[in-house]
Design a protein around this motif. Structure first.
Motif, PDB file in Angstrom:
ATOM      1  N   GLY A 100       0.802  -1.217   0.000  1.00  0.00           N
ATOM      2  CA  GLY A 100       0.000   0.000   0.000  1.00  0.00           C
ATOM      3  C   GLY A 100       0.835   1.268   0.000  1.00  0.00           C
ATOM      4  N   HIS A 101       2.097   1.143   0.380  1.00  0.00           N
ATOM      5  CA  HIS A 101       3.029   2.285   0.393  1.00  0.00           C
ATOM      6  C   HIS A 101       4.350   1.814  -0.221  1.00  0.00           C
ATOM      7  N   PRO A 102       4.386   1.666  -1.549  1.00  0.00           N
ATOM      8  CA  PRO A 102       5.563   1.102  -2.216  1.00  0.00           C
ATOM      9  C   PRO A 102       6.819   1.944  -2.022  1.00  0.00           C
ATOM     10  N   LEU A 103       7.954   1.242  -1.947  1.00  0.00           N
ATOM     11  CA  LEU A 103       9.253   1.881  -1.765  1.00  0.00           C
ATOM     12  C   LEU A 103      10.087   1.647  -3.024  1.00  0.00           C
ATOM     13  N   SER A 104      10.503   2.724  -3.668  1.00  0.00           N
ATOM     14  CA  SER A 104      11.238   2.602  -4.925  1.00  0.00           C
ATOM     15  C   SER A 104      12.691   2.216  -4.706  1.00  0.00           C
ATOM     16  N   SER A 105      13.258   2.592  -3.545  1.00  0.00           N
ATOM     17  CA  SER A 105      14.668   2.308  -3.265  1.00  0.00           C
ATOM     18  C   SER A 105      14.779   1.412  -2.032  1.00  0.00           C
ATOM     19  N   VAL A 106      15.283   0.195  -2.233  1.00  0.00           N
ATOM     20  CA  VAL A 106      15.506  -0.748  -1.140  1.00  0.00           C
ATOM     21  C   VAL A 106      16.895  -1.351  -1.336  1.00  0.00           C
ATOM     22  N   LEU A 107      17.839  -0.991  -0.447  1.00  0.00           N
ATOM     23  CA  LEU A 107      19.234  -1.411  -0.605  1.00  0.00           C
ATOM     24  C   LEU A 107      19.710  -2.136   0.650  1.00  0.00           C
ATOM     25  N   PRO A 108      19.776  -3.467   0.620  1.00  0.00           N
ATOM     26  CA  PRO A 108      20.276  -4.199   1.791  1.00  0.00           C
ATOM     27  C   PRO A 108      21.785  -3.979   1.960  1.00  0.00           C
ATOM     28  N   GLN A 109      22.203  -3.818   3.190  1.00  0.00           N
ATOM     29  CA  GLN A 109      23.635  -3.739   3.483  1.00  0.00           C
ATOM     30  C   GLN A 109      24.193  -5.168   3.569  1.00  0.00           C
ATOM     31  N   THR A 135       8.242   2.977 -12.145  1.00  0.00           N
ATOM     32  CA  THR A 135       7.167   2.013 -12.447  1.00  0.00           C
ATOM     33  C   THR A 135       7.314   0.704 -11.673  1.00  0.00           C
ATOM     34  N   GLU A 136       8.422   0.520 -10.964  1.00  0.00           N
ATOM     35  CA  GLU A 136       8.651  -0.684 -10.179  1.00  0.00           C
ATOM     36  C   GLU A 136       8.987  -0.321  -8.734  1.00  0.00           C
ATOM     37  N   ALA A 137       8.698  -1.248  -7.826  1.00  0.00           N
ATOM     38  CA  ALA A 137       9.036  -1.055  -6.416  1.00  0.00           C
ATOM     39  C   ALA A 137       9.362  -2.416  -5.807  1.00  0.00           C
ATOM     40  N   ALA A 138      10.163  -2.395  -4.773  1.00  0.00           N
ATOM     41  CA  ALA A 138      10.522  -3.640  -4.100  1.00  0.00           C
ATOM     42  C   ALA A 138       9.316  -4.176  -3.329  1.00  0.00           C
ATOM     43  N   SER A 139       9.112  -5.480  -3.393  1.00  0.00           N
ATOM     44  CA  SER A 139       7.994  -6.103  -2.685  1.00  0.00           C
ATOM     45  C   SER A 139       8.449  -7.072  -1.588  1.00  0.00           C
ATOM     46  N   LYS A 140       9.704  -7.546  -1.678  1.00  0.00           N
ATOM     47  CA  LYS A 140      10.179  -8.490  -0.670  1.00  0.00           C
ATOM     48  C   LYS A 140      11.702  -8.500  -0.624  1.00  0.00           C
ATOM     49  N   ILE A 141      12.234  -8.705   0.584  1.00  0.00           N
ATOM     50  CA  ILE A 141      13.674  -8.920   0.767  1.00  0.00           C
ATOM     51  C   ILE A 141      13.849 -10.296   1.391  1.00  0.00           C
ATOM     52  N   THR A 142      14.761 -11.097   0.830  1.00  0.00           N
ATOM     53  CA  THR A 142      15.024 -12.435   1.366  1.00  0.00           C
ATOM     54  C   THR A 142      16.506 -12.574   1.679  1.00  0.00           C
ATOM     55  N   TRP A 143      16.796 -12.911   2.940  1.00  0.00           N
ATOM     56  CA  TRP A 143      18.163 -13.233   3.346  1.00  0.00           C
ATOM     57  C   TRP A 143      18.257 -14.747   3.530  1.00  0.00           C
ATOM     58  N   THR A 144      19.207 -15.365   2.846  1.00  0.00           N
ATOM     59  CA  THR A 144      19.402 -16.810   2.938  1.00  0.00           C
ATOM     60  C   THR A 144      20.819 -17.093   3.405  1.00  0.00           C
ATOM     61  N   SER A 145      20.957 -18.082   4.281  1.00  0.00           N
ATOM     62  CA  SER A 145      22.271 -18.425   4.807  1.00  0.00           C
ATOM     63  C   SER A 145      23.229 -18.813   3.690  1.00  0.00           C
ATOM     64  N   ALA A 146      24.423 -18.221   3.730  1.00  0.00           N
ATOM     65  CA  ALA A 146      25.502 -18.591   2.822  1.00  0.00           C
ATOM     66  C   ALA A 146      26.712 -18.957   3.686  1.00  0.00           C
TER      67      ALA A 146
END
Length: 280
Positions: A100-109, A135-146
């Protein structure tokens, strides 16, 4: 001669007095031991209560900004993930961003031992950011063990730069899924309601502060705004280290408080015992 005759009559009385004193001393010591036992139980209960009060700070997945998260601006936030299991480690975290409140900039450290992936979605209605149509926005961030993991009794912070923050709401709700290496998935998706008790699995909530001229992402040109965003991101990384140190100091202070309660109760107990022995 009269004195010699009287001696035998006094001996039984001295023996009786000695027996009475011994009985009184035994009764006093028994009472003191019961008092010490009661105080020890009370001290244990107080220590347990103090530890329970420390628990909620690490009870569920949460999100906190570094500095302020002002409406219309950019902010670096930390998703704090505790491990709640004694026999499993956390190996995956999924954060769903508010549609409902899209974020255009999502930068994981970058986080050592973890791989971050940002999923993007096409918007039904384009956003205007720094004078440009997005026209695009981030919808999900996934951190997976490496190679990394969150073991029992540990927590991990996952920093992310977010923007442009919305101006039409006071909070953002991020639903989270926490996966353990035994395949268990904990769903932190219940939205807390004002005035109601906290749900069993609350979703992380980011509270937004009032908009300011210094943090208003749409107030400058593209290059100027990008430069300001980069500088703000650097400052937030520095603040992240300070926040981690503050968290460690806070935990140490709580542990010392619990130790102080136990030591104080033990001192009172020994004082009571010593006083009763002197009275006896």
């Amino acid at each position: 001669m009269n004195v010699a005759k009287n001696l035998p009559s006094h001996l039984p009385m001295n023996s009786a007095e000695s027996s009475a004193e011994s009985s009184a001393r035994s009764t006093a010591e028994s009472s003191a031991r019961r008092s010490v036992a009661r105080l020890a139980v009370a001290a244990g209960a107080a220590a347990a209560s103090a530890l329970l009060l420390c628990g909620p700070a690490f009870a569920h997945v949460s999100v906190q900004p570094e500095g302020e998260a002002a409406k219309g601006g950019f902010a670096t936030v930390n998703f704090k993930v505790p491990n709640e299991r004694d026999n499993a480690s956390t190996v995956k975290l999924e954060i769903t961003l508010p549609v409902g409140h899209p974020l255009s900039s999502v930068l994981p450290q970058p986080v050592p031992g973890w791989k971050a992936e940002v999923t993007r979605t096409t918007l039904d209605k384009p956003l205007t950011v720094h004078g440009r149509q997005v026209t695009e926005a981030a919808s999900k961030i996934t951190w997976t063990s490496a190679g990394g993991k969150i073991g029992p009794g540990q927590f991990q912070q996952f920093p992310v730069s977010l923007g442009q923050l919305p101006e039409s709401t006071d909070k953002l709700v991020f639903k989270a899924l926490q996966t353990y290496d035994n395949k268990e998935v904990v769903r932190w998706i219940e939205e807390p309601q004002q005035g109601a008790a906290e749900p069993d699995h609350p979703a992380p909530v980011l509270t937004l502060s009032a908009a300011t001229g210094d943090h208003h992402g749409g107030s400058g040109t593209g290059k100027a705004a990008d430069g300001a965003h980069s500088a703000e991101h650097t400052d937030d990384e520095h603040a992240d280290g300070e926040a981690t140190a503050a968290s460690s100091t806070d935990s140490t202070a709580r542990i010392l408080a619990v130790v102080g309660i136990v030591v104080g109760a033990a001192g009172v107990a020994f004082g009571v015992l010593a006083g009763r022995r002197r009275s006896a």
